[in-house]
Motif scaffolding. Structure first.
Motif, PDB file in Angstrom:
ATOM      1  N   ALA A 140       7.184   3.838   3.225  1.00 44.44           N
ATOM      2  CA  ALA A 140       6.209   2.751   3.118  1.00 44.44           C
ATOM      3  C   ALA A 140       5.200   3.041   2.015  1.00 44.44           C
ATOM      4  O   ALA A 140       4.857   2.152   1.209  1.00 44.44           O
ATOM      5  CB  ALA A 140       5.501   2.550   4.452  1.00 44.44           C
ATOM      6  N   GLY A 141       4.717   4.268   1.957  1.00 43.06           N
ATOM      7  CA  GLY A 141       3.784   4.641   0.900  1.00 43.06           C
ATOM      8  C   GLY A 141       4.423   4.571  -0.468  1.00 43.06           C
ATOM      9  O   GLY A 141       3.773   4.185  -1.455  1.00 43.06           O
ATOM     10  N   TYR A 142       5.696   4.938  -0.540  1.00 43.10           N
ATOM     11  CA  TYR A 142       6.453   4.872  -1.782  1.00 43.10           C
ATOM     12  C   TYR A 142       6.505   3.434  -2.283  1.00 43.10           C
ATOM     13  O   TYR A 142       6.183   3.143  -3.444  1.00 43.10           O
ATOM     14  CB  TYR A 142       7.853   5.420  -1.516  1.00 43.10           C
ATOM     15  CG  TYR A 142       8.836   5.384  -2.654  1.00 43.10           C
ATOM     16  CD1 TYR A 142       8.496   5.728  -3.948  1.00 43.10           C
ATOM     17  CD2 TYR A 142      10.169   5.038  -2.403  1.00 43.10           C
ATOM     18  CE1 TYR A 142       9.428   5.725  -4.977  1.00 43.10           C
ATOM     19  CE2 TYR A 142      11.121   5.036  -3.413  1.00 43.10           C
ATOM     20  CZ  TYR A 142      10.746   5.371  -4.703  1.00 43.10           C
ATOM     21  OH  TYR A 142      11.677   5.369  -5.709  1.00 43.10           O
ATOM     22  N   GLY A 143       6.882   2.527  -1.413  1.00 45.00           N
ATOM     23  CA  GLY A 143       6.972   1.128  -1.809  1.00 45.00           C
ATOM     24  C   GLY A 143       5.627   0.546  -2.211  1.00 45.00           C
ATOM     25  O   GLY A 143       5.524  -0.189  -3.205  1.00 45.00           O
ATOM     26  N   ALA A 144       4.582   0.887  -1.463  1.00 47.21           N
ATOM     27  CA  ALA A 144       3.251   0.367  -1.771  1.00 47.21           C
ATOM     28  C   ALA A 144       2.749   0.886  -3.116  1.00 47.21           C
ATOM     29  O   ALA A 144       2.129   0.151  -3.897  1.00 47.21           O
ATOM     30  CB  ALA A 144       2.274   0.750  -0.664  1.00 47.21           C
ATOM     31  N   ALA A 145       3.027   2.152  -3.414  1.00 45.50           N
ATOM     32  CA  ALA A 145       2.569   2.732  -4.674  1.00 45.50           C
ATOM     33  C   ALA A 145       3.298   2.114  -5.859  1.00 45.50           C
ATOM     34  O   ALA A 145       2.702   1.872  -6.915  1.00 45.50           O
ATOM     35  CB  ALA A 145       2.761   4.244  -4.652  1.00 45.50           C
ATOM     36  N   LEU A 146       4.606   1.858  -5.709  1.00 42.05           N
ATOM     37  CA  LEU A 146       5.341   1.190  -6.787  1.00 42.05           C
ATOM     38  C   LEU A 146       4.842  -0.237  -6.993  1.00 42.05           C
ATOM     39  O   LEU A 146       4.743  -0.712  -8.127  1.00 42.05           O
ATOM     40  CB  LEU A 146       6.835   1.184  -6.480  1.00 42.05           C
ATOM     41  CG  LEU A 146       7.586   2.482  -6.740  1.00 42.05           C
ATOM     42  CD1 LEU A 146       9.025   2.374  -6.250  1.00 42.05           C
ATOM     43  CD2 LEU A 146       7.551   2.877  -8.215  1.00 42.05           C
ATOM     44  N   THR A 147       4.519  -0.930  -5.904  1.00 38.49           N
ATOM     45  CA  THR A 147       3.965  -2.278  -6.016  1.00 38.49           C
ATOM     46  C   THR A 147       2.646  -2.248  -6.776  1.00 38.49           C
ATOM     47  O   THR A 147       2.375  -3.118  -7.617  1.00 38.49           O
ATOM     48  CB  THR A 147       3.761  -2.886  -4.621  1.00 38.49           C
ATOM     49  OG1 THR A 147       5.030  -3.002  -3.969  1.00 38.49           O
ATOM     50  CG2 THR A 147       3.124  -4.265  -4.706  1.00 38.49           C
ATOM     51  N   ALA A 148       1.817  -1.241  -6.498  1.00 39.84           N
ATOM     52  CA  ALA A 148       0.552  -1.105  -7.206  1.00 39.84           C
ATOM     53  C   ALA A 148       0.794  -0.851  -8.693  1.00 39.84           C
ATOM     54  O   ALA A 148       0.146  -1.465  -9.554  1.00 39.84           O
ATOM     55  CB  ALA A 148      -0.265   0.028  -6.591  1.00 39.84           C
ATOM     56  N   TYR A 149       1.730   0.039  -9.003  1.00 39.63           N
ATOM     57  CA  TYR A 149       2.038   0.337 -10.402  1.00 39.63           C
ATOM     58  C   TYR A 149       2.511  -0.917 -11.131  1.00 39.63           C
ATOM     59  O   TYR A 149       2.155  -1.139 -12.304  1.00 39.63           O
ATOM     60  CB  TYR A 149       3.107   1.419 -10.491  1.00 39.63           C
ATOM     61  CG  TYR A 149       3.512   1.741 -11.898  1.00 39.63           C
ATOM     62  CD1 TYR A 149       2.859   2.733 -12.625  1.00 39.63           C
ATOM     63  CD2 TYR A 149       4.544   1.034 -12.537  1.00 39.63           C
ATOM     64  CE1 TYR A 149       3.204   3.016 -13.939  1.00 39.63           C
ATOM     65  CE2 TYR A 149       4.896   1.313 -13.851  1.00 39.63           C
ATOM     66  CZ  TYR A 149       4.231   2.294 -14.536  1.00 39.63           C
ATOM     67  OH  TYR A 149       4.579   2.557 -15.849  1.00 39.63           O
ATOM     68  N   ALA A 150       3.300  -1.727 -10.466  1.00 37.17           N
ATOM     69  CA  ALA A 150       3.886  -2.906 -11.103  1.00 37.17           C
ATOM     70  C   ALA A 150       2.833  -3.917 -11.550  1.00 37.17           C
ATOM     71  O   ALA A 150       3.117  -4.752 -12.424  1.00 37.17           O
ATOM     72  CB  ALA A 150       4.872  -3.577 -10.147  1.00 37.17           C
ATOM     73  N   ARG A 151       1.620  -3.843 -10.998  1.00 35.67           N
ATOM     74  CA  ARG A 151       0.550  -4.746 -11.447  1.00 35.67           C
ATOM     75  C   ARG A 151       0.196  -4.472 -12.907  1.00 35.67           C
ATOM     76  O   ARG A 151      -0.283  -5.360 -13.606  1.00 35.67           O
ATOM     77  CB  ARG A 151      -0.700  -4.572 -10.591  1.00 35.67           C
ATOM     78  CG  ARG A 151      -0.541  -4.953  -9.137  1.00 35.67           C
ATOM     79  CD  ARG A 151      -1.902  -5.194  -8.490  1.00 35.67           C
ATOM     80  NE  ARG A 151      -2.839  -4.099  -8.720  1.00 35.67           N
ATOM     81  CZ  ARG A 151      -3.054  -3.104  -7.859  1.00 35.67           C
ATOM     82  NH1 ARG A 151      -2.392  -3.067  -6.708  1.00 35.67           N
ATOM     83  NH2 ARG A 151      -3.932  -2.146  -8.138  1.00 35.67           N
ATOM     84  N   GLY A 152       0.363  -3.223 -13.332  1.00 38.53           N
ATOM     85  CA  GLY A 152       0.122  -2.899 -14.731  1.00 38.53           C
ATOM     86  C   GLY A 152      -1.297  -2.561 -15.098  1.00 38.53           C
ATOM     87  O   GLY A 152      -1.583  -2.275 -16.269  1.00 38.53           O
ATOM     88  N   ASP A 153      -2.232  -2.566 -14.119  1.00 45.85           N
ATOM     89  CA  ASP A 153      -3.614  -2.223 -14.424  1.00 45.85           C
ATOM     90  C   ASP A 153      -3.872  -0.749 -14.151  1.00 45.85           C
ATOM     91  O   ASP A 153      -3.064  -0.060 -13.526  1.00 45.85           O
ATOM     92  CB  ASP A 153      -4.589  -3.098 -13.631  1.00 45.85           C
ATOM     93  CG  ASP A 153      -4.363  -3.037 -12.129  1.00 45.85           C
ATOM     94  OD1 ASP A 153      -4.230  -1.922 -11.582  1.00 45.85           O
ATOM     95  OD2 ASP A 153      -4.337  -4.111 -11.495  1.00 45.85           O
ATOM     96  N   ALA A 154      -5.011  -0.260 -14.620  1.00 39.91           N
ATOM     97  CA  ALA A 154      -5.321   1.158 -14.485  1.00 39.91           C
ATOM     98  C   ALA A 154      -5.412   1.585 -13.030  1.00 39.91           C
ATOM     99  O   ALA A 154      -4.982   2.688 -12.667  1.00 39.91           O
ATOM    100  CB  ALA A 154      -6.627   1.478 -15.215  1.00 39.91           C
ATOM    101  N   THR A 155      -5.952   0.724 -12.177  1.00 39.93           N
ATOM    102  CA  THR A 155      -6.077   1.067 -10.760  1.00 39.93           C
ATOM    103  C   THR A 155      -4.708   1.232 -10.114  1.00 39.93           C
ATOM    104  O   THR A 155      -4.476   2.156  -9.324  1.00 39.93           O
ATOM    105  CB  THR A 155      -6.890  -0.007 -10.016  1.00 39.93           C
ATOM    106  OG1 THR A 155      -8.191  -0.094 -10.605  1.00 39.93           O
ATOM    107  CG2 THR A 155      -7.029   0.338  -8.539  1.00 39.93           C
ATOM    108  N   GLY A 156      -3.787   0.351 -10.444  1.00 38.49           N
ATOM    109  CA  GLY A 156      -2.439   0.446  -9.895  1.00 38.49           C
ATOM    110  C   GLY A 156      -1.707   1.674 -10.384  1.00 38.49           C
ATOM    111  O   GLY A 156      -1.007   2.348  -9.610  1.00 38.49           O
ATOM    112  N   ILE A 157      -1.856   1.990 -11.662  1.00 38.54           N
ATOM    113  CA  ILE A 157      -1.214   3.192 -12.211  1.00 38.54           C
ATOM    114  C   ILE A 157      -1.808   4.441 -11.568  1.00 38.54           C
ATOM    115  O   ILE A 157      -1.085   5.380 -11.216  1.00 38.54           O
ATOM    116  CB  ILE A 157      -1.373   3.225 -13.746  1.00 38.54           C
ATOM    117  CG1 ILE A 157      -0.590   2.072 -14.374  1.00 38.54           C
ATOM    118  CG2 ILE A 157      -0.893   4.559 -14.313  1.00 38.54           C
ATOM    119  CD1 ILE A 157      -0.870   1.868 -15.841  1.00 38.54           C
ATOM    120  N   GLN A 158      -3.122   4.436 -11.392  1.00 36.12           N
ATOM    121  CA  GLN A 158      -3.788   5.568 -10.739  1.00 36.12           C
ATOM    122  C   GLN A 158      -3.289   5.740  -9.308  1.00 36.12           C
ATOM    123  O   GLN A 158      -3.018   6.856  -8.859  1.00 36.12           O
ATOM    124  CB  GLN A 158      -5.295   5.349 -10.743  1.00 36.12           C
ATOM    125  CG  GLN A 158      -6.101   6.487 -10.120  1.00 36.12           C
ATOM    126  CD  GLN A 158      -7.566   6.137 -10.053  1.00 36.12           C
ATOM    127  OE1 GLN A 158      -7.930   4.997  -9.733  1.00 36.12           O
ATOM    128  NE2 GLN A 158      -8.423   7.099 -10.346  1.00 36.12           N
TER     129      GLN A 158
END
Length: 253
Positions: A211-229
């Motif tokens: 679940a954490g894996y999927g949520a973190a990839l979803t955050a990264y996919a936004r493309g903003d610094a917060t999501g990448i972080q």
């Protein structure tokens, strides 16, 4: 990730990221140097790749038997040549992965294509093996292949995590893109000298917290610094779990 000077360093410098990955690298280095007071062997590498195949197959939806009382019957099943098509693809990928190290150094795009051909054989038409699903995916994969060939001061663990996330979220491959992404992460860890013998199990680090894996990839996919972080903070923890899943760690318990 397209800055001409150092494509990976801006992400590696985000708040909290350097300290998180420094701690993870210290743990991996301690494992490789000290656990069991012995050098790793080809058997350790083979075991790590098999454990990785089990973990990545589960994340890909394989119908493998569950762990019972800390015993994982899926490991023996795959070692004996069993498992469904997804599991066998994961084993096939692990078997050929380290042979792609020189290919990666010469042509990352060719390595991505081979990883996909291994993962998706039998599940997509032959003429789609190793080929991006569409022009947008091809462009992102091509840009990633370009920047990974550039010099960077970013830690190898960070580069591996960013390669993983880019492949997983780019939509480059219509089938088994996640499996390709996790294999690419392991490959980068070898190429960057983080884990030359490939005895840590990055796939298990992700499978331990799906679940954490999927949520973190979803955050990264936004493309903003917060999501990448968010992705990188998650990835540092997953890579720490990868060290704990290593056969070297098991041997010293």
């Amino acid at each position: 990730m397209s800055a001409p000077s150092d494509p990976f360093l801006p992400a590696a410098s985000l708040e909290g990221v350097p300290s998180a990955f420094a701690a993870t690298r210290d743990g991996i280095d301690a494992l490789l140097r000290d656990r069991g007071l012995r050098r790793s062997t080809p058997e350790d590498t083979a075991r790590s790749l098999l454990l990785g195949a089990v973990a990545t197959a589960r994340l890909e939806g394989s119908d493998l038997p569950a762990v019972v009382d800390d015993h994982d019957p899926a490991v023996e099943l795959l070692a004996a040549g069993g498992g469904d098509a997804v599991a066998r693809a994961a084993v096939r990928l692990g078997t050929e992965l380290l042979g792609l190290v020189p290919v990666w150094s010469r042509s990352p795009l060719q390595a991505f294509a081979r990883l996909h051909a291994l993962a998706a054989a039998g599940s997509v038409p032959d003429d789609a093996l190793g080929r991006p699903a569409d022009a947008a995916g091809a462009a992102r994969l091509g840009e990633l292949a370009r920047v990974v060939a550039l010099p960077t001061e970013a830690p190898g663990l960070v580069v591996a995590a960013l390669v993983h996330a880019e492949v997983a979220t780019s939509g480059a491959f219509a089938a088994h893109g996640g499996m390709v992404a996790r294999a690419a992460e392991r490959l980068v860890l070898v190429v960057k000298g983080v884990d030359p013998a490939s005895v840590v199990v990055p796939e298990a680090g992700h499978a331990a917290e799906p679940a954490g894996y999927g949520a973190a990839l979803t955050a990264y996919a936004r493309g903003d610094a917060t999501g990448i972080q968010q992705w990188l903070q998650y990835a540092s923890q997953a890579q720490a779990r990868a060290a704990e899943a290593s056969p070297l760690a098991a041997a010293s318990r």
